[in-house]
Design an enzyme around this catalytic site. Structure first.
Site, PDB file in Angstrom:
ATOM      1  N   ASP A  10       0.842  -1.054  -0.195  1.00 49.22           N
ATOM      2  CA  ASP A  10       0.119   0.037  -0.049  1.00 49.22           C
ATOM      3  C   ASP A  10       0.952   1.389   0.059  1.00 49.22           C
ATOM      4  O   ASP A  10       2.076   1.271   0.113  1.00 49.22           O
ATOM      5  CB  ASP A  10      -0.807  -0.026   1.319  1.00 49.22           C
ATOM      6  CG  ASP A  10      -1.712   1.296   1.210  1.00 49.22           C
ATOM      7  OD1 ASP A  10      -2.427   1.390   0.178  1.00 49.22           O
ATOM      8  OD2 ASP A  10      -1.930   1.948   2.487  1.00 49.22           O
ATOM      9  N   SER A  11       0.309   2.319  -0.216  1.00 51.44           N
ATOM     10  CA  SER A  11       1.068   3.504  -0.023  1.00 51.44           C
ATOM     11  C   SER A  11       1.571   4.050   1.162  1.00 51.44           C
ATOM     12  O   SER A  11       2.664   4.432   1.759  1.00 51.44           O
ATOM     13  CB  SER A  11       0.217   4.687  -0.404  1.00 51.44           C
ATOM     14  OG  SER A  11      -0.931   4.888   0.211  1.00 51.44           O
ATOM     15  N   CYS A  73      -4.471  -1.579  -2.072  1.00 49.98           N
ATOM     16  CA  CYS A  73      -4.640  -0.052  -2.193  1.00 49.98           C
ATOM     17  C   CYS A  73      -5.440   0.256  -3.376  1.00 49.98           C
ATOM     18  O   CYS A  73      -5.163  -0.553  -4.557  1.00 49.98           O
ATOM     19  CB  CYS A  73      -3.107   0.450  -2.476  1.00 49.98           C
ATOM     20  SG  CYS A  73      -3.323   2.371  -2.944  1.00 49.98           S
ATOM     21  N   GLU A 151      -3.265   8.751   8.523  1.00 48.71           N
ATOM     22  CA  GLU A 151      -1.878   8.520   8.330  1.00 48.71           C
ATOM     23  C   GLU A 151      -1.348   9.608   9.510  1.00 48.71           C
ATOM     24  O   GLU A 151      -0.176   9.415   9.850  1.00 48.71           O
ATOM     25  CB  GLU A 151      -1.292   9.287   6.904  1.00 48.71           C
ATOM     26  CG  GLU A 151      -1.381   8.143   5.524  1.00 48.71           C
ATOM     27  CD  GLU A 151      -0.490   6.834   5.763  1.00 48.71           C
ATOM     28  OE1 GLU A 151       0.566   7.112   6.507  1.00 48.71           O
ATOM     29  OE2 GLU A 151      -0.750   5.914   5.448  1.00 48.71           O
ATOM     30  N   CYS A 183     -11.052   2.583  -0.029  1.00 44.31           N
ATOM     31  CA  CYS A 183      -9.766   3.003   0.300  1.00 44.31           C
ATOM     32  C   CYS A 183      -9.418   1.972   1.565  1.00 44.31           C
ATOM     33  O   CYS A 183     -10.292   2.019   2.460  1.00 44.31           O
ATOM     34  CB  CYS A 183      -9.713   4.322   0.607  1.00 44.31           C
ATOM     35  SG  CYS A 183      -7.996   4.861   1.193  1.00 44.31           S
ATOM     36  N   HIS A 185      -7.433   2.690   3.799  1.00 44.43           N
ATOM     37  CA  HIS A 185      -7.180   3.458   5.079  1.00 44.43           C
ATOM     38  C   HIS A 185      -8.544   3.398   5.682  1.00 44.43           C
ATOM     39  O   HIS A 185      -8.518   3.788   6.974  1.00 44.43           O
ATOM     40  CB  HIS A 185      -6.655   4.918   4.628  1.00 44.43           C
ATOM     41  CG  HIS A 185      -5.169   4.888   4.493  1.00 44.43           C
ATOM     42  ND1 HIS A 185      -4.729   4.308   3.377  1.00 44.43           N
ATOM     43  CD2 HIS A 185      -4.270   5.367   5.270  1.00 44.43           C
ATOM     44  CE1 HIS A 185      -3.375   4.690   3.213  1.00 44.43           C
ATOM     45  NE2 HIS A 185      -2.959   5.225   4.481  1.00 44.43           N
TER      46      HIS A 185
HETATM   47  N1  DGL Z   1      -4.760   3.417   0.871  1.00 46.13           N
HETATM   48  C1  DGL Z   1      -4.946   3.633  -0.318  1.00 46.13           C
HETATM   49  C2  DGL Z   1      -6.218   3.392  -1.192  1.00 46.13           C
HETATM   50  O1  DGL Z   1      -6.881   2.296  -0.856  1.00 46.13           O
HETATM   51  C3  DGL Z   1      -4.408   5.033  -0.734  1.00 46.13           C
HETATM   52  C4  DGL Z   1      -4.135   5.944   0.217  1.00 46.13           C
HETATM   53  C5  DGL Z   1      -3.222   7.008  -0.621  1.00 46.13           C
HETATM   54  O2  DGL Z   1      -3.952   8.191  -1.160  1.00 46.13           O
HETATM   55  O3  DGL Z   1      -2.070   6.915  -0.621  1.00 46.13           O
HETATM   56  O4  DGL Z   1      -6.564   4.005  -2.029  1.00 46.13           O
END
Ligand code: DGL
Length: 289
Positions: A10-11, A73, A151, A183, A185
């Site tokens: 993931d990022s 991600c 984050e 997402c 997150h």
């Molecule tokens: N967790 C990531 C997703 O599912 C993206 C978060 C980011 O913007 O880096 O899209």
């Protein structure tokens, strides 16, 4: 049978929600996780850049000997899924397809909301896959600040709730009965999202749905770890502070993550730094070979 680790990326810390769900369903599986913290967030960046970063990270996981790739991600999945399936010999699992399938079977009134980063929503990936079914109407909403909150380790402040109220108001007024957390997150913000949407709206999140896909693929391809395998979980980050990633992982996940190593991918130079270890009763974990 194959005891090699599953590669997950993931990022940042969002993919840990997917890693946690995989580990809950497949406790004997080893995992190698990379958070591309040097270049996160992916959400606001041009899709071509996200694609390049993602392929670099996946190359690095494959070079380290993983038996499967999990793109944990949504933004990266939207940017490069097809490329990844063509580029690698190992199976590739992503997060959008599993969430779409679950949303389709969950909705009763055919009105589905999708929230995600600007990149994911702008790509139209969810909308395209869901609207294949003409019975469905999709309402998509980018929620860029959600990733910032996660984050920063902030999941329960009044500000999170206020921002959630603002982002989710159009979806509440659209009478959706199902909301896809597009997402990885966002499961960390499930409390606030569920509070705002109300108890009658079903939340579909990529973490548990993707873990089921991983399970299916491992069994179907005879790639499960052997009966005596002992899981080892290795976490790597591309940012300049392993300690920062570790601190955040502890805040969000408890002590599950015990050590983080910094790694370098093609595009960035990282200073050589010692590994940051957390004081933890579990033994330090090394890189898998
Ligand atoms: N967790 C990531 C997703 O599912 C993206 C978060 C980011 O913007 O880096 O899209």
């Amino acid at each position: 049978m194959d005891d090699a680790p599953i590669g997950i990326f993931d990022s940042g810390v969002g993919g840990l929600t997917v890693a946690r769900a995989i580990s809950a369903q497949l406790p004997r599986e080893s995992m190698l996780y990379i958070g591309d913290t040097a270049r996160s967030p992916y959400g606001p960046q041009p899709i071509a850049d996200v694609r390049r970063y993602s392929l670099e990270i996946l190359d690095s996981l494959v070079d380290q000997g993983v038996k499967m790739l999990v793109i944990a991600c949504n933004t990266a999945s939207a940017a490069m899924l097809r490329d990844a399936r063509e580029r690698y010999d190992v199976p590739v699992v992503e997060v959008i397809g599993p969430a779409v399938r679950t949303a389709m079977s969950t909705t009763r009134n055919g009105r589905i909301g999708v929230i995600g980063t600007a990149g994911t929503i702008g790509s139209g990936a969810y909308q395209d896959m869901l609207e294949v079914n003409a019975r469905l109407t999709v309402f998509a909403q980018a929620c860029p600040r959600f990733v910032e909150f996660v984050e920063a380790g902030v999941t329960d402040s009044p500000e999170v709730l206020a921002v959630a109220e603002e982002y989710l108001a159009p979806l509440r007024h659209s009478d959706v009965d199902t909301l896809v957390l597009g997402c990885t997150h966002y499961p960390f913000l499930e409390g606030a999202i569920s509070y705002v949407m109300g108890p009658d709206v079903s939340l579909v999140s990529s973490d548990t749905e993707t873990a089921k896909d991983v399970y299916r693929q491992l069994v179907g391809r005879d790639l499960l770890a052997g009966p005596d395998a002992v899981a080892r979980h290795v976490y790597e980050a591309t940012g300049d502070s392993a300690a920062e990633f570790l601190r955040l992982a502890h805040r969000l996940m408890g002590r599950e993550v015990s050590e983080v190593q910094l790694v370098q991918t093609g595009a960035i130079d990282l200073p050589a730094r010692p590994t940051a270890s957390a004081p933890s009763p579990t033994p330090a974990r090394g890189r898998l070979t």
